[in-house]
Design an enzyme around this catalytic site. Sequence first.
Site, PDB file in Angstrom:
ATOM      1  N   TYR A 224       1.175 -20.960 -14.402  1.00 22.27           N
ATOM      2  CA  TYR A 224       0.708 -19.733 -13.743  1.00 22.27           C
ATOM      3  C   TYR A 224      -0.719 -19.384 -14.190  1.00 22.27           C
ATOM      4  O   TYR A 224      -1.445 -18.710 -13.479  1.00 22.27           O
ATOM      5  CB  TYR A 224       1.608 -18.543 -14.118  1.00 22.27           C
ATOM      6  CG  TYR A 224       2.921 -18.433 -13.376  1.00 22.27           C
ATOM      7  CD1 TYR A 224       3.390 -19.443 -12.538  1.00 22.27           C
ATOM      8  CD2 TYR A 224       3.712 -17.280 -13.519  1.00 22.27           C
ATOM      9  CE1 TYR A 224       4.611 -19.306 -11.875  1.00 22.27           C
ATOM     10  CE2 TYR A 224       4.916 -17.137 -12.849  1.00 22.27           C
ATOM     11  CZ  TYR A 224       5.372 -18.153 -12.030  1.00 22.27           C
ATOM     12  OH  TYR A 224       6.567 -18.017 -11.374  1.00 22.27           O
ATOM     13  N   GLY A 225      -1.065 -19.843 -15.390  1.00 19.81           N
ATOM     14  CA  GLY A 225      -2.287 -19.375 -16.053  1.00 19.81           C
ATOM     15  C   GLY A 225      -3.584 -19.636 -15.317  1.00 19.81           C
ATOM     16  O   GLY A 225      -4.582 -18.961 -15.544  1.00 19.81           O
TER      17      GLY A 225
ATOM     18  N   ASP B  66      10.099 -16.727 -16.300  1.00 21.83           N
ATOM     19  CA  ASP B  66       8.795 -17.213 -16.774  1.00 21.83           C
ATOM     20  C   ASP B  66       8.415 -18.385 -15.867  1.00 21.83           C
ATOM     21  O   ASP B  66       9.233 -18.851 -15.064  1.00 21.83           O
ATOM     22  CB  ASP B  66       8.898 -17.678 -18.247  1.00 21.83           C
ATOM     23  CG  ASP B  66       7.571 -18.227 -18.772  1.00 21.83           C
ATOM     24  OD1 ASP B  66       6.511 -17.653 -18.449  1.00 21.83           O
ATOM     25  OD2 ASP B  66       7.580 -19.256 -19.484  1.00 21.83           O
ATOM     26  N   SER B  67       7.207 -18.901 -16.057  1.00 20.46           N
ATOM     27  CA  SER B  67       6.790 -20.072 -15.281  1.00 20.46           C
ATOM     28  C   SER B  67       7.460 -21.347 -15.790  1.00 20.46           C
ATOM     29  O   SER B  67       7.454 -22.364 -15.103  1.00 20.46           O
ATOM     30  CB  SER B  67       5.269 -20.242 -15.387  1.00 20.46           C
ATOM     31  OG  SER B  67       4.924 -20.397 -16.753  1.00 20.46           O
TER      32      SER B  67
ATOM     33  N   CYS C 249       6.739 -13.433 -19.312  1.00 24.74           N
ATOM     34  CA  CYS C 249       5.519 -14.198 -19.021  1.00 24.74           C
ATOM     35  C   CYS C 249       4.339 -13.234 -19.061  1.00 24.74           C
ATOM     36  O   CYS C 249       4.348 -12.208 -18.354  1.00 24.74           O
ATOM     37  CB  CYS C 249       5.668 -14.812 -17.626  1.00 24.74           C
ATOM     38  SG  CYS C 249       4.144 -15.583 -17.026  1.00 24.74           S
TER      39      CYS C 249
ATOM     40  N   THR D 232       1.233 -13.852 -18.100  1.00 26.17           N
ATOM     41  CA  THR D 232       0.417 -13.960 -16.884  1.00 26.17           C
ATOM     42  C   THR D 232       1.027 -13.106 -15.767  1.00 26.17           C
ATOM     43  O   THR D 232       0.318 -12.348 -15.098  1.00 26.17           O
ATOM     44  CB  THR D 232       0.331 -15.440 -16.453  1.00 26.17           C
ATOM     45  OG1 THR D 232       0.014 -16.227 -17.610  1.00 26.17           O
ATOM     46  CG2 THR D 232      -0.725 -15.658 -15.410  1.00 26.17           C
TER      47      THR D 232
ATOM     48  N   GLU E 292       4.610 -27.268 -22.649  1.00 22.45           N
ATOM     49  CA  GLU E 292       5.567 -27.607 -21.580  1.00 22.45           C
ATOM     50  C   GLU E 292       5.847 -29.115 -21.572  1.00 22.45           C
ATOM     51  O   GLU E 292       6.925 -29.556 -21.200  1.00 22.45           O
ATOM     52  CB  GLU E 292       4.966 -27.148 -20.249  1.00 22.45           C
ATOM     53  CG  GLU E 292       5.940 -26.959 -19.118  1.00 22.45           C
ATOM     54  CD  GLU E 292       6.822 -25.715 -19.207  1.00 22.45           C
ATOM     55  OE1 GLU E 292       6.529 -24.791 -19.988  1.00 22.45           O
ATOM     56  OE2 GLU E 292       7.829 -25.685 -18.486  1.00 22.45           O
TER      57      GLU E 292
ATOM     58  N   CYS F 243       0.790 -15.001 -24.600  1.00 26.83           N
ATOM     59  CA  CYS F 243       1.478 -15.895 -23.652  1.00 26.83           C
ATOM     60  C   CYS F 243       2.767 -16.306 -24.354  1.00 26.83           C
ATOM     61  O   CYS F 243       2.759 -16.629 -25.543  1.00 26.83           O
ATOM     62  CB  CYS F 243       0.613 -17.120 -23.366  1.00 26.83           C
ATOM     63  SG  CYS F 243       1.494 -18.473 -22.554  1.00 26.83           S
ATOM     64  N   THR F 244       3.862 -16.301 -23.610  1.00 24.16           N
ATOM     65  CA  THR F 244       5.158 -16.530 -24.262  1.00 24.16           C
ATOM     66  C   THR F 244       5.366 -17.982 -24.700  1.00 24.16           C
ATOM     67  O   THR F 244       6.309 -18.280 -25.420  1.00 24.16           O
ATOM     68  CB  THR F 244       6.302 -16.079 -23.342  1.00 24.16           C
ATOM     69  OG1 THR F 244       6.137 -16.721 -22.069  1.00 24.16           O
ATOM     70  CG2 THR F 244       6.280 -14.571 -23.167  1.00 24.16           C
ATOM     71  N   HIS F 245       4.487 -18.875 -24.273  1.00 23.27           N
ATOM     72  CA  HIS F 245       4.565 -20.252 -24.794  1.00 23.27           C
ATOM     73  C   HIS F 245       4.019 -20.346 -26.228  1.00 23.27           C
ATOM     74  O   HIS F 245       4.283 -21.316 -26.930  1.00 23.27           O
ATOM     75  CB  HIS F 245       3.741 -21.212 -23.930  1.00 23.27           C
ATOM     76  CG  HIS F 245       4.406 -21.628 -22.650  1.00 23.27           C
ATOM     77  ND1 HIS F 245       4.537 -20.798 -21.570  1.00 23.27           N
ATOM     78  CD2 HIS F 245       4.968 -22.813 -22.284  1.00 23.27           C
ATOM     79  CE1 HIS F 245       5.142 -21.455 -20.584  1.00 23.27           C
ATOM     80  NE2 HIS F 245       5.413 -22.678 -20.992  1.00 23.27           N
TER      81      HIS F 245
HETATM   82  N1  DGL Z   1       4.364 -18.334 -20.401  1.00 25.13           N
HETATM   83  C1  DGL Z   1       3.393 -17.820 -19.529  1.00 25.13           C
HETATM   84  C2  DGL Z   1       2.592 -16.670 -20.070  1.00 25.13           C
HETATM   85  O1  DGL Z   1       3.085 -15.951 -20.850  1.00 25.13           O
HETATM   86  C3  DGL Z   1       2.732 -18.688 -18.548  1.00 25.13           C
HETATM   87  C4  DGL Z   1       1.968 -19.891 -18.952  1.00 25.13           C
HETATM   88  C5  DGL Z   1       1.517 -20.594 -17.700  1.00 25.13           C
HETATM   89  O2  DGL Z   1       2.352 -20.798 -16.806  1.00 25.13           O
HETATM   90  O3  DGL Z   1       0.324 -20.891 -17.591  1.00 25.13           O
HETATM   91  O4  DGL Z   1       1.485 -16.423 -19.725  1.00 25.13           O
END
Ligand code: DGL
Length: 255
Positions: free
Chosen positions: A42-43, A10-11, A73, A75, A151, A183-185
């Site tokens: 990454y978004g 993931d990022s 992730c 993204t 984050e 998004c996994t966050h």
């Molecule tokens: N956790 C990521 C996702 O699922 C990336 C979030 C990011 O880096 O902007 O999209």
Amino acid sequence: MDKRPIGIFDSGVGGITVLKEIKEKLPEENIIYLGDTKNFPYGNKSKEDIIRFSIDNVQKLLKQNVKIIVIACGTATSQAIEILKEKFDIPIIGIIEPTVKYIKNQKFDKVGVIATEGTIKNGAWERKLKDEIPNIQVVNKACPMLATIAEEGKAKSKAGRKVIKEYMIPFKEKRVNKIILGCTHFPIYEQIIREELEYDVELINTGKFVSLELEQILKKNNLENDNFNKGNIIIDLTKQEEQFNVIAQNILDFK
Ligand code: DGL
């Protein structure tokens, strides 16, 4: 029997929400988690950047002799999975397909999607959902601030609540009661989202479906580890982040 680790990337810390589900379902598996913190977020980056980072991440994991790759992730899944599958001769799982499979089985007629700006712009969730369920209504909302706030370890702060309040408006208005955390966050915000919506809502955590798919692919390809021992987890970051371990531990401990 195959002792080689599962490679997850993931990022940043968001993919730990997927790792948690995998660890619960497949406790005997060894895992290497790569957080590309140097390139976070990454978004808001271009598709070319996301493809480049994703190829780099897979190459790093392959050097560690992984047997399968999980793109934890949204993204990177939405913008790079096809290219990664073409380029690398190893099973690769993203977060979109396993989740869409579940939604198809549940016969939903309306679903919300929250994700990063890049994922929503790319439209991968809506495309895949409509390919499988042509009549489904999809309510999309890009939530550009959420991954960064998480984050920084501030998801439960006033700032976190404030942005959730704003991002939930379209779902409240349309009374959407099933929302994909694309998004996994975002599983980090589950409780705040529920409090904000004030009605009964199913929040779809992609990690659950990723771990089911992973289990099936490992079985089908004879890649499972034996189940005599508990697997090891190694976490690698492309840039050290002070907060990372605390946030990761909170996600893993949260029941
Ligand atoms: N956790 C990521 C996702 O699922 C990336 C979030 C990011 O880096 O902007 O999209």
